[in-house]
Structure formats: C-alpha cells, structure tokens
Design an enzyme around this catalytic site. Structure first.
Site, short mmCIF file in Angstrom:
data_model
loop_
_atom_site.label_atom_id
_atom_site.label_comp_id
_atom_site.label_asym_id
_atom_site.label_seq_id
_atom_site.Cartn_x
_atom_site.Cartn_y
_atom_site.Cartn_z
CB SER A 107 -0.99 0.01 1.17
OG SER A 107 -0.31 0.10 2.40
NE ARG B 200 15.53 -11.71 2.76
CZ ARG B 200 15.72 -12.80 3.51
NH1 ARG B 200 14.75 -13.30 4.23
NH2 ARG B 200 16.90 -13.38 3.53
CG ASN C 229 12.88 0.89 6.16
OD1 ASN C 229 12.00 0.42 5.42
ND2 ASN C 229 13.02 0.50 7.42
CG HIS D 278 10.43 1.08 11.95
ND1 HIS D 278 10.53 -0.28 11.69
CD2 HIS D 278 10.18 1.20 13.28
CE1 HIS D 278 10.37 -0.93 12.82
NE2 HIS D 278 10.16 -0.06 13.80
C1 GRF Z 1 4.31 -0.50 6.80
O1 GRF Z 1 3.67 -0.36 8.03
C2 GRF Z 1 5.76 -0.07 6.88
O2 GRF Z 1 5.97 0.95 7.80
C3 GRF Z 1 6.43 -1.34 7.36
O3 GRF Z 1 5.76 -2.37 6.69
C4 GRF Z 1 4.42 -1.97 6.39
C5 GRF Z 1 4.22 -2.18 4.93
O4 GRF Z 1 2.89 -2.01 4.52
N1 GRF Z 1 7.85 -1.28 7.12
P1 GRF Z 1 2.54 -1.95 2.98
O5 GRF Z 1 3.14 -3.18 2.34
O6 GRF Z 1 3.13 -0.70 2.43
O7 GRF Z 1 1.04 -1.96 2.89
#
Ligand code: GRF
Length: 203
Positions: A18, A105, A119, A121
């Site tokens: 998403s 990963r 990234n 988080h």
């Molecule tokens: C998100 O909450 C991101 O912060 C974390 O993994 C999730 C990924 O969600 N690292 P999506 O695949 O973007 O829906």
C-alpha cells in the site's frame, strides 16, 4: 529550453504494497524543483519484490509502465548473493535512490555500499525496532506511537532520521484503529520524506 533532469527511484517491497501504491500515485512522473530552482522529474523506474505471492504485485498491474522484478530470496544461498542480484538490477535501471516500503529483508553492507536507500518504520524510532513495531507500541505503556523515515544503514532500523511524526494512543483505540492511524500517517509522510531525502520541493 532547459532539459528536465530525471531522478530514478526503485521501490522495494515484500507484501501488501500500500505504501508503494501511494508513492507511485504521489510521485511517479511528477516534476519538482531542487535547491538551484532546476526542475527534476521523479520516475519510479523499477520495483523489486522478494516474494512472488506479494499482493503488491497485483497492485502494480494498474501501472503498466513500471517494471516489477521478482527476486525470490529463497533461491539464493545467502544474503550477499541475493543482495548482489538486487544491485545488478538497481544499476541496470540507473537508480538514484531505493525506497524501501515494507521490504522485509535485512540488507548486507554490500547493498548499502552500492546504492542509497531509505526506509519507513511504523514507530517512533529508536523505540520499537523490528518487525512488530505497531503491536509492540500498542502493547507498551507509551502514550504515543508514530512513523519514522530514515536512511538505511548497517544496523537495522537505525540510520539517520529524515522525518518523524508522533500520534497519541487514545484509551478508545484498539490495535486495529491504532494500526489504521499509523498507516494513514505513513501515506501522508512518505512521499514528503522522499522529496526531503532528494532535497526537492513542490513547484
Ligand atoms: C508498513 O507499516 C511499513 O511501515 C512497514 O511495513 C508496512 C508495509 O505495509 N515497514 P505496505 O506493504 O506498504 O502496505
């Protein structure tokens, strides 16, 4: 007429995708300006996925011009050979910045030394590193959670923070409602954090 420079991004994902979709809708083929007032066009030139069953691959069918390379990590003997394969594609597509969006990963120094990467988080780093950040935040005694976008470094979820925003955990929140608020905040922050990482502003 001055030519518009093109900045190539790769988005790396493992599952739902998403954030990737939101980044594509917000940034792909859009033009911004750099600090010298020159126009810079962002192109999502590549998406990379390590899981052939990821739902994000289906989302990409709506964006026919964006290539998706699936590199299953399970097919590689170790992290280094997987990362070498990813870097091969990142170089081939002349990627300026890798944007990790739910990419599950751990990366090797080889990867980090061969490209720039950021990234997202879903916690207020340095609190609640790791794969279960939303649940860990919700189950803690913290009064607030949040979202952090950071440069990728050799230590997991630890590089320099580019952008970070907090949201409070209300007594009425359930894990589900808290999770929805975190994701909404991610969609608001991540495109802006990409621009900040690239030193770009809107026209
Ligand atoms: C998100 O909450 C991101 O912060 C974390 O993994 C999730 C990924 O969600 N690292 P999506 O695949 O973007 O829906």
């Amino acid at each position: 007429m001055t030519e518009i420079n093109q900045i190539n991004l790769a988005i790396l994902f493992s599952g739902n995708g998403s954030n990737m979709q939101n980044l594509i809708e917000s940034l792909h083929n859009e033009t911004f300006i750099d600090s010298a007032k020159n126009k810079q066009k962002i192109t999502i030139a590549l998406t990379l996925c390590n899981n052939k069953d990821a739902y994000g691959i289906k989302r990409l069918s709506a964006f026919a011009d964006i290539p998706c390379v699936i590199i299953e990590h399970k097919a590689f003997a170790d992290r280094l050979s997987f990362d070498k394969e990813m870097i091969k594609h990142i170089k081939k597509y002349k990627i300026d910045l890798c944007v990790l969006a739910g990419f599950m990963r751990i990366l090797t120094p080889y990867f980090i030394n061969n490209t720039k990467a950021i990234n997202i988080h879903p916690s207020l780093l340095p609190a609640h590193k790791g794969a279960n950040a939303i649940k860990d935040t919700f189950n803690s005694n913290d009064k607030q959670g949040g979202v952090s976008i950071h440069w990728v470094s050799n230590e997991l979820d630890s590089g320099e923070i580019i952008m970070q925003q907090a949201i409070s955990i209300e007594s009425s929140d359930t894990l589900q409602s808290f999770e929805s608020k975190i994701h909404a905040l991610e969609y608001e922050l991540y495109p802006n954090a990409v621009l900040k990482a690239l030193n770009l502003t809107t026209l």
